[in-house]
Design a protein around this motif. Structure first.
Motif, mmCIF file in Angstrom:
data_model
loop_
_atom_site.group_PDB
_atom_site.id
_atom_site.type_symbol
_atom_site.label_atom_id
_atom_site.label_comp_id
_atom_site.label_asym_id
_atom_site.label_seq_id
_atom_site.Cartn_x
_atom_site.Cartn_y
_atom_site.Cartn_z
ATOM 1 N N ARG A 2 0.758 -1.161 0.014
ATOM 2 C CA ARG A 2 0.200 -0.081 -0.212
ATOM 3 C C ARG A 2 0.925 1.271 -0.163
ATOM 4 O O ARG A 2 1.823 1.243 0.856
ATOM 5 N N ILE A 3 0.532 2.299 -0.922
ATOM 6 C CA ILE A 3 1.216 3.481 -0.953
ATOM 7 C C ILE A 3 0.354 4.697 -0.673
ATOM 8 O O ILE A 3 -0.526 4.574 -1.042
ATOM 9 N N CYS A 4 0.680 5.491 0.258
ATOM 10 C CA CYS A 4 0.095 6.793 0.825
ATOM 11 C C CYS A 4 1.141 7.812 0.928
ATOM 12 O O CYS A 4 2.365 7.531 0.979
ATOM 13 N N THR A 5 0.658 9.183 1.209
ATOM 14 C CA THR A 5 1.504 10.174 1.216
ATOM 15 C C THR A 5 1.103 10.875 2.751
ATOM 16 O O THR A 5 -0.038 11.039 3.213
ATOM 17 N N ILE A 6 2.209 10.863 3.504
ATOM 18 C CA ILE A 6 2.177 11.515 4.842
ATOM 19 C C ILE A 6 2.835 12.900 5.141
ATOM 20 O O ILE A 6 3.619 13.384 4.314
ATOM 21 N N ASN A 7 2.396 13.877 5.972
ATOM 22 C CA ASN A 7 2.973 15.022 6.375
ATOM 23 C C ASN A 7 3.482 14.787 7.771
ATOM 24 O O ASN A 7 2.585 14.456 8.923
ATOM 25 N N PHE A 26 4.594 -5.381 10.553
ATOM 26 C CA PHE A 26 5.147 -5.314 9.222
ATOM 27 C C PHE A 26 5.984 -4.178 8.820
ATOM 28 O O PHE A 26 6.117 -3.152 9.554
ATOM 29 N N GLU A 27 6.892 -4.357 7.860
ATOM 30 C CA GLU A 27 7.736 -3.256 7.367
ATOM 31 C C GLU A 27 7.124 -1.989 6.461
ATOM 32 O O GLU A 27 5.889 -2.317 6.034
ATOM 33 N N ALA A 28 7.720 -1.063 6.591
ATOM 34 C CA ALA A 28 7.099 0.164 5.918
ATOM 35 C C ALA A 28 8.446 1.050 5.794
ATOM 36 O O ALA A 28 9.208 1.314 6.409
ATOM 37 N N ASP A 29 8.367 1.768 4.379
ATOM 38 C CA ASP A 29 9.317 2.538 4.138
ATOM 39 C C ASP A 29 8.846 4.092 3.737
ATOM 40 O O ASP A 29 7.801 3.942 3.283
ATOM 41 N N LEU A 30 9.851 5.065 4.195
ATOM 42 C CA LEU A 30 9.424 6.321 3.839
ATOM 43 C C LEU A 30 10.423 6.846 2.588
ATOM 44 O O LEU A 30 11.471 6.520 2.769
ATOM 45 N N MET A 56 4.820 6.973 1.823
ATOM 46 C CA MET A 56 5.129 5.913 2.738
ATOM 47 C C MET A 56 4.619 4.622 1.802
ATOM 48 O O MET A 56 3.625 4.518 1.372
ATOM 49 N N ASN A 57 5.391 3.734 1.830
ATOM 50 C CA ASN A 57 5.168 2.182 1.328
ATOM 51 C C ASN A 57 5.211 1.191 2.390
ATOM 52 O O ASN A 57 5.960 1.004 3.204
ATOM 53 N N ILE A 58 3.857 0.999 2.361
ATOM 54 C CA ILE A 58 3.831 -0.078 3.379
ATOM 55 C C ILE A 58 3.691 -1.743 2.758
ATOM 56 O O ILE A 58 3.220 -1.812 1.833
ATOM 57 N N HIS A 59 4.351 -2.430 3.392
ATOM 58 C CA HIS A 59 4.601 -3.985 2.783
ATOM 59 C C HIS A 59 3.872 -4.904 3.487
ATOM 60 O O HIS A 59 4.356 -5.839 4.185
ATOM 61 N N ALA A 60 2.647 -4.536 3.377
ATOM 62 C CA ALA A 60 1.349 -5.589 3.683
ATOM 63 C C ALA A 60 0.011 -5.032 2.934
ATOM 64 O O ALA A 60 0.109 -3.877 2.571
ATOM 65 N N ASP A 61 -0.789 -6.101 2.842
ATOM 66 C CA ASP A 61 -1.953 -5.576 2.113
ATOM 67 C C ASP A 61 -3.308 -5.522 3.088
ATOM 68 O O ASP A 61 -4.017 -4.681 2.849
ATOM 69 N N ASP A 62 -3.193 -6.166 4.372
ATOM 70 C CA ASP A 62 -4.071 -6.029 5.193
ATOM 71 C C ASP A 62 -3.738 -4.912 6.139
ATOM 72 O O ASP A 62 -3.209 -5.359 7.372
ATOM 73 N N CYS A 63 -3.796 -3.619 5.992
ATOM 74 C CA CYS A 63 -3.178 -2.649 7.104
ATOM 75 C C CYS A 63 -4.374 -1.482 7.545
ATOM 76 O O CYS A 63 -3.941 -0.462 7.674
ATOM 77 N N GLU A 64 -5.442 -2.221 7.425
ATOM 78 C CA GLU A 64 -6.649 -1.224 7.708
ATOM 79 C C GLU A 64 -6.431 -0.253 9.054
ATOM 80 O O GLU A 64 -6.572 0.838 9.263
#
Length: 76
Positions: A2-7, A26-30, A56-64
């Motif tokens: 999952r990809i999103c943008t954060i501030n 799970f892992e996530a990258d900025l 932000m790239n979240i390395h999981a599909d179920d991250c609600e």
């Protein structure tokens, strides 16, 4: 993935964000420009340009549940 943008506009935002991220399993990258850092690293985040939105790239599909927790930091 999952990809999103954060501030993250303040020191308190960064501290709270890292605290939330360290609880997730799970892992996530900025990603900012050519830099990719671990979203759980407070020192890494402070090395980024926080005046601009960060991908932000979240390395999981179920991250609600995580998405709900980081809602205050989501851009747009």
């Amino acid at each position: 993935m999952r990809i999103c943008t954060i501030n993250l506009s303040s020191i308190e935002d960064v501290k709270t964000f890292v605290s939330i991220m360290n609880k997730c399993p799970f892992e996530a990258d900025l990603v900012s420009g050519r830099y990719v850092i671990d979203a759980k690293s407070i020192m890494g985040i402070f090395s980024l340009d926080l005046t601009r939105p960060i991908q932000m790239n979240i390395h999981a599909d179920d991250c609600e549940a995580l998405m709900e927790e980081i809602k205050p930091y989501l851009a747009g």
